[in-house]
Enzyme design. Structure first.
Site, mmCIF file in Angstrom:
data_model
loop_
_atom_site.group_PDB
_atom_site.id
_atom_site.type_symbol
_atom_site.label_atom_id
_atom_site.label_comp_id
_atom_site.label_asym_id
_atom_site.label_seq_id
_atom_site.Cartn_x
_atom_site.Cartn_y
_atom_site.Cartn_z
ATOM 1 N N GLY A 52 -0.104 2.108 1.514
ATOM 2 C CA GLY A 52 -1.574 2.084 1.458
ATOM 3 C C GLY A 52 -2.014 2.914 0.263
ATOM 4 N N GLN A 200 1.883 -6.131 7.986
ATOM 5 C CA GLN A 200 1.141 -4.881 8.207
ATOM 6 C C GLN A 200 -0.029 -5.091 9.181
ATOM 7 O OE1 GLN A 200 2.200 -5.892 5.170
ATOM 8 N NE2 GLN A 200 2.263 -4.260 3.658
ATOM 9 N N ASP A 241 -6.103 -2.125 -3.563
ATOM 10 C CA ASP A 241 -5.083 -1.243 -4.157
ATOM 11 C C ASP A 241 -5.461 -0.861 -5.574
ATOM 12 O OD1 ASP A 241 -3.636 -3.081 -2.061
ATOM 13 O OD2 ASP A 241 -2.497 -1.219 -2.251
HETATM 14 C C1 LIG Z 1 -6.571 1.261 1.787
HETATM 15 S S1 LIG Z 1 -5.348 0.649 0.763
HETATM 16 C C2 LIG Z 1 -4.640 -0.509 1.831
HETATM 17 C C3 LIG Z 1 -3.934 -1.580 1.070
HETATM 18 O O1 LIG Z 1 -2.572 -1.209 0.852
HETATM 19 C C4 LIG Z 1 -1.766 -2.234 1.351
HETATM 20 O O2 LIG Z 1 -0.657 -2.466 0.575
HETATM 21 P P1 LIG Z 1 0.776 -1.860 1.042
HETATM 22 O O3 LIG Z 1 0.838 -1.964 2.533
HETATM 23 O O4 LIG Z 1 1.763 -2.729 0.315
HETATM 24 O O5 LIG Z 1 0.779 -0.423 0.544
HETATM 25 C C5 LIG Z 1 -2.658 -3.452 1.382
HETATM 26 O O6 LIG Z 1 -2.836 -4.012 0.110
HETATM 27 C C6 LIG Z 1 -3.920 -2.828 1.880
HETATM 28 O O7 LIG Z 1 -5.058 -3.577 1.745
#
Ligand SMILES: CSC[C@H]1O[C@H](OP(=O)(O)O)[C@H](O)[C@@H]1O
Length: 364
Positions: A52, A200, A241
């Site tokens: 995140g 996720q 992101d």
């Molecule tokens: C509040 S940022 C959340 C954002 O991060 C996630 O990516 P990852 O799980 O690969 O770090 C995803 O894009 C979420 O929207």
């Protein structure tokens, strides 16, 4: 946020080390791990133990602090930040957090750097929690307005991936307005995109919402457009992101397709993000944002709990089948209704962002 009645953040200093929630174990087990070195922090980010955008920014900052306990020289600082920055390329918060740490530490004598680094990392974490709470307050009014407009007994919000408190230090970004609306008594229901390939949504967002008692339904990624066509989605709120100064939103793979469906169906589509997720250096997200390609095995294999309670990993595809795994996509600003930030809601445009962050826009 609370986990079985106990208050938690996703990351916290712990007697000279750093504790984090191991997100690879959720939803089947709630476990914490202790990061004891910069390398531990780098691996935790790369392996998505912590993930995140805002959280990996804070984890990078704490990783730099752990590095200062081992080698507080100028070269040690430079190597630590380079190592941490290389773990994941897309979320700009990681670079933002590391650059802030370097600015804070470079001016100090090596002997002062470790304590100052933990203090700065803690400040980043505290600010993120406050920022996300503010995002929640601003976003709540959008959910309230959508509920009043719906004329139904509940308001349906669709979200993609996990942009909840697990993706930040606390509160979350896309889920913060949902938590604030729920706690204010609004009958909010969430359609949770499972979010292949790492799921996720199914594993983290569903777990978070259940812990908070928010009504929700997990759906396959391909069902969102269908539900929007049938008028079952009142608004979409996703995370980010990296957001460009012109309002392009880079988020988990599949976000762009949801935005296209929302546009076609006239469903408001918002991205929620703190200023630390804005990359003021770039305008064109499609051209300039690096998209992380992760292991094809995340596509060809799936992990889950077997009927006997063991967590198992199984292959979905034939042995020799190749796979590709771009982890993010870019939603052009023209598909984004607005950006929910800690300073309010604005258009997904250079003018919109500059209206809320004039100094940052001018300095870029
Ligand atoms: C509040 S940022 C959340 C954002 O991060 C996630 O990516 P990852 O799980 O690969 O770090 C995803 O894009 C979420 O929207």
């Amino acid at each position: 946020m609370q986990v079985e009645g106990r208050d938690f953040r996703t990351i916290w200093p712990d007697r000279g080390h750093v504790s984090v929630i191991d997100q690879t174990r959720l939803p089947h087990a709630f476990e914490t791990v202790s990061l004891r070195s910069m390398e531990d922090a780098a691996r935790a980010i790369a392996d998505m133990v912590v993930r995140g955008a805002p959280l990996i920014g804070a984890a990078g900052a704490y990783g730099a602090a752990l590095a200062m306990c081992d080698d507080a020289s100028d070269d040690g600082l430079r190597r630590a930040c380079a190592r941490l920055l290389a773990t994941r390329p897309t979320a700009v918060n990681l670079r933002w957090g590391l650059e802030r740490m370097e600015r804070r530490l470079a001016a100090l004598p090596a002997s002062d750097r470790a304590d100052a680094a933990f203090a700065e990392a803690a400040a980043i974490a505290d600010e993120d929690a406050e920022t996300c709470a503010a995002i929640g307050n601003h976003g709540e009014s959008l959910i309230r307005a959508a509920f009043e407009k719906s004329g139904r007994d509940r308001v349906n919000v669709l979200t993609h991936c996990n942009a909840g408190w697990l993706a930040t230090v606390d509160w979350g970004t896309a889920l913060a307005p949902i938590y604030k609306a729920h706690r204010a008594g609004l009958p909010v229901h969430v359609f949770v995109d499972e979010t292949r390939p790492r799921n996720q949504g199914a594993s983290l967002t569903a777990w978070e919402l259940a812990q908070e008692g928010v009504a929700h339904t997990v759906i396959v990624d391909n069902a969102g457009g269908h539900l929007m066509q049938r008028g079952e989605v009142d608004l979409c709120i996703v995370g980010s992101d990296r957001t460009t100064r012109a309002g392009d939103v880079c988020n988990k793979i599949g976000t762009y397709l949801k935005a296209l469906a929302a546009k076609d169906c006239g469903v408001p589509f918002y991205a929620a993000l703190p200023a630390s997720t804005v990359d003021w250096r770039i305008v064109d997200g499609l051209r300039d944002i690096p998209i992380e390609e992760r292991s094809p095995e995340e596509v060809t294999h799936l992990a889950g709990m077997a009927v006997d309670g063991r967590v198992e990993r199984v292959r979905l595809t034939p042995q020799a089948t190749p796979a590709r795994n771009p982890a993010f996509d870019v939603t052009p600003s023209r598909l984004v209704t607005g950006l929910i930030t800690e300073r309010g809601v604005c258009d997904a445009s250079a003018e919109g962002l500059a209206s809320l962050f004039p100094a940052e826009a001018k300095a870029a």
